[in-house]
Scaffold this active site. Structure first.
Site, PDB file in Angstrom:
ATOM      1  N   LYS A  96       0.813  -1.219   0.000  1.00 31.28           N
ATOM      2  CA  LYS A  96       0.000   0.000   0.000  1.00 31.28           C
ATOM      3  C   LYS A  96       0.847   1.270   0.000  1.00 31.28           C
ATOM      4  O   LYS A  96       0.376   2.343  -0.379  1.00 31.28           O
ATOM      5  CB  LYS A  96      -0.928  -0.008   1.217  1.00 31.28           C
ATOM      6  CG  LYS A  96      -2.270   0.635   0.934  1.00 31.28           C
ATOM      7  CD  LYS A  96      -3.235   0.409   2.063  1.00 31.28           C
ATOM      8  CE  LYS A  96      -3.647   1.747   2.651  1.00 31.28           C
ATOM      9  NZ  LYS A  96      -4.545   1.574   3.792  1.00 31.28           N
ATOM     10  N   VAL A 151      -1.361   1.543  -5.374  1.00 30.79           N
ATOM     11  CA  VAL A 151      -1.946   0.423  -4.627  1.00 30.79           C
ATOM     12  C   VAL A 151      -2.814   0.987  -3.506  1.00 30.79           C
ATOM     13  O   VAL A 151      -2.316   1.569  -2.549  1.00 30.79           O
ATOM     14  CB  VAL A 151      -0.851  -0.501  -4.041  1.00 30.79           C
ATOM     15  CG1 VAL A 151      -1.487  -1.659  -3.279  1.00 30.79           C
ATOM     16  CG2 VAL A 151       0.047  -1.020  -5.156  1.00 30.79           C
ATOM     17  N   LYS A 202      -6.576  -7.562  -1.104  1.00 34.48           N
ATOM     18  CA  LYS A 202      -6.470  -8.739  -1.970  1.00 34.48           C
ATOM     19  C   LYS A 202      -5.062  -9.338  -1.894  1.00 34.48           C
ATOM     20  O   LYS A 202      -4.895 -10.555  -1.939  1.00 34.48           O
ATOM     21  CB  LYS A 202      -6.818  -8.375  -3.415  1.00 34.48           C
ATOM     22  CG  LYS A 202      -8.290  -8.055  -3.598  1.00 34.48           C
ATOM     23  CD  LYS A 202      -8.647  -7.884  -5.069  1.00 34.48           C
ATOM     24  CE  LYS A 202     -10.137  -7.663  -5.242  1.00 34.48           C
ATOM     25  NZ  LYS A 202     -10.613  -6.392  -4.660  1.00 34.48           N
ATOM     26  N   ARG A 254       3.438 -15.979 -29.052  1.00 39.86           N
ATOM     27  CA  ARG A 254       4.217 -14.749 -29.109  1.00 39.86           C
ATOM     28  C   ARG A 254       5.320 -14.863 -30.157  1.00 39.86           C
ATOM     29  O   ARG A 254       5.698 -15.951 -30.560  1.00 39.86           O
ATOM     30  CB  ARG A 254       4.769 -14.402 -27.724  1.00 39.86           C
ATOM     31  CG  ARG A 254       3.616 -14.054 -26.753  1.00 39.86           C
ATOM     32  CD  ARG A 254       4.122 -13.498 -25.452  1.00 39.86           C
ATOM     33  NE  ARG A 254       4.878 -12.261 -25.623  1.00 39.86           N
ATOM     34  CZ  ARG A 254       4.329 -11.056 -25.722  1.00 39.86           C
ATOM     35  NH1 ARG A 254       3.021 -10.910 -25.701  1.00 39.86           N
ATOM     36  NH2 ARG A 254       5.088  -9.988 -25.847  1.00 39.86           N
ATOM     37  N   SER A 294       6.751  -3.030 -27.904  1.00 34.66           N
ATOM     38  CA  SER A 294       7.725  -3.511 -26.920  1.00 34.66           C
ATOM     39  C   SER A 294       9.014  -3.977 -27.605  1.00 34.66           C
ATOM     40  O   SER A 294      10.078  -3.971 -26.994  1.00 34.66           O
ATOM     41  CB  SER A 294       7.120  -4.650 -26.099  1.00 34.66           C
ATOM     42  OG  SER A 294       6.743  -5.708 -26.961  1.00 34.66           O
ATOM     43  N   ASP A 296       2.590  -8.695 -31.621  1.00 38.63           N
ATOM     44  CA  ASP A 296       2.317  -8.432 -33.033  1.00 38.63           C
ATOM     45  C   ASP A 296       3.354  -7.442 -33.555  1.00 38.63           C
ATOM     46  O   ASP A 296       4.237  -7.024 -32.812  1.00 38.63           O
ATOM     47  CB  ASP A 296       0.894  -7.878 -33.225  1.00 38.63           C
ATOM     48  CG  ASP A 296       0.596  -6.738 -32.259  1.00 38.63           C
ATOM     49  OD1 ASP A 296       1.552  -6.094 -31.786  1.00 38.63           O
ATOM     50  OD2 ASP A 296      -0.585  -6.489 -31.980  1.00 38.63           O
ATOM     51  N   ASP A 299       4.065  -3.766 -35.227  1.00 36.15           N
ATOM     52  CA  ASP A 299       3.454  -2.446 -35.347  1.00 36.15           C
ATOM     53  C   ASP A 299       4.451  -1.534 -36.051  1.00 36.15           C
ATOM     54  O   ASP A 299       5.489  -1.206 -35.482  1.00 36.15           O
ATOM     55  CB  ASP A 299       3.155  -1.929 -33.929  1.00 36.15           C
ATOM     56  CG  ASP A 299       2.106  -0.834 -33.917  1.00 36.15           C
ATOM     57  OD1 ASP A 299       1.638  -0.461 -35.015  1.00 36.15           O
ATOM     58  OD2 ASP A 299       1.767  -0.353 -32.827  1.00 36.15           O
ATOM     59  N   ASP A 314       0.322  -4.379 -38.185  1.00 37.34           N
ATOM     60  CA  ASP A 314      -0.342  -3.085 -38.414  1.00 37.34           C
ATOM     61  C   ASP A 314       0.679  -2.138 -39.025  1.00 37.34           C
ATOM     62  O   ASP A 314       1.821  -2.083 -38.563  1.00 37.34           O
ATOM     63  CB  ASP A 314      -0.837  -2.462 -37.094  1.00 37.34           C
ATOM     64  CG  ASP A 314      -2.011  -3.227 -36.490  1.00 37.34           C
ATOM     65  OD1 ASP A 314      -2.674  -3.980 -37.235  1.00 37.34           O
ATOM     66  OD2 ASP A 314      -2.251  -3.080 -35.278  1.00 37.34           O
TER      67      ASP A 314
END
Length: 336
Positions: free
Chosen positions: A59, A64, A71, A148, A179, A189, A191, A257
């Site tokens: 936290k 966060v 959780k 991937r 990335s 993919d 790009d 793309d």
């Protein structure tokens, strides 16, 4: 992209469950603010250099909040999360989540197909006649698109694309973003950002600059299918051809793309599409603090009244960093 790169970190268990919750909120509940909150928390935790021992410790991190901290405590004490178990066992959310993995099927279409009784790939194949062209291609190559793309294959595709661009017209400039440009070991993919000195934000639309490239890549067998082709954006499927006849393995079909961007807006585009999302957000915030507004097209100074002025001249990514007095960061250092 539909698939996110695997995160290697000390807190993988936590980041994994946060990303899963994020996708559930986006795809099933259409709650984009909750999606963003979970993604942000996951991103901050992924970079945290120690193994998190409690929700209280988590936290302290920006992003966060109390609910996520609770959780994390539950996950650390019991090894699982009641909310996630419930989601995973819930047919609706697992089916809808699965359907959105097909390219061309967004949350709304997934919900519609689900209401028509579609639960899995077999069901989709039965209603293939109801799918649009994009969705049919997504179904056809579903297994291949799930895998991937290793960096080595991305490098081969990059070399091929840049070589062929030069053949069509040496004045083209192309950059593979995403990335991959940040040094990722694998990508979801391809790009590509494309520009040409004949195309600026002042000139007429130049769809032929995009279509000439697409047609050429089709003619050599690299582009195999078209999902959509507009004046400035092509979405489709590509496949590396065998280098030698005796190679047994065919390369997989990959999503590609290609975006055509005016030359004067190119480097803002390259910066934006290189990412990461979190890095872009931080950079935009810093730009605002310095009195500039930055988006995927332009960087503009803000007047006293908060009205944006004329776009500034940008000839490289470095120019953008200099305007906002930020130390230049190599793409590999832009994960946050």
């Amino acid at each position: 992209s539909k698939r996110k790169a695997p995160q290697e970190s000390l807190n993988e268990g936590i980041t994994d469950f946060l990303v899963e919750l994020a996708n559930y909120e986006r795809n099933v509940n259409r709650a984009i603010h909750k999606y963003n909150a979970y993604r942000k928390a996951a991103s901050v935790i992924a970079k945290y250099p120690q193994k998190i021992k409690s929700g209280t410790e988590a936290k302290k991190l920006d992003g966060v909040g109390a609910k996520i901290a609770e959780k994390i405590d539950e996950f650390l004490t019991t090894g699982k999360l009641r909310k996630l178990e419930k989601i995973r066992n819930d047919d609706t959310s697992s089916s809808i989540n699965f359907l959105t993995r097909v390219t061309g099927i967004g949350p709304a279409a997934a919900r519609k197909f689900f209401d028509e009784g579609v639960r899995n790939l077999e069901d989709l194949k039965k209603i293939e006649h109801k799918l649009n062209h994009h969705q049919q291609i997504g179904l056809k190559y579903f297994e291949e698109f799930e895998k991937r793309i290793p960096r080595s294959e991305m490098q081969k595709m990059e070399a091929l694309i840049l070589k062929e661009l030069d053949i069509v017209d040496p004045e083209y400039i192309g950059t593979i973003c995403g990335s991959y440009r940040r040094g990722a070991e694998s990508s979801g993919d391809i790009d590509i950002l494309l520009t040409h000195p004949d195309f600026t934000s002042q000139s007429e639309k130049q769809p032929k600059l995009l279509h000439a490239v697409v047609d050429h890549l089709e003619s050599i067998g690299f582009i195999t299918d078209t999902l959509s082709k507009g004046d400035t954006k092509f979405m489709g499927v590509c496949q590396l051809q065998k280098e030698k006849e005796e190679e047994e393995e065919e390369s997989l079909h990959r999503r590609i793309d290609i975006r055509l961007i005016p030359k004067d807006q190119y480097y803002c585009g390259v910066l934006y599409f290189t990412g990461s999302d979190i890095f872009n957000k931080n950079m935009r915030t810093h730009a605002l603090e310095k009195g500039f507004t930055l988006n995927e097209y332009t960087i503009r100074p803000l007047g006293v009244t908060g009205v944006a002025g004329e776009p500034l001249l940008v000839d490289s990514e470095k120019d953008i960093f200099e305007y906002i007095q930020w130390k230049y960061r190599e793409p590999k250092d832009r994960s946050e």
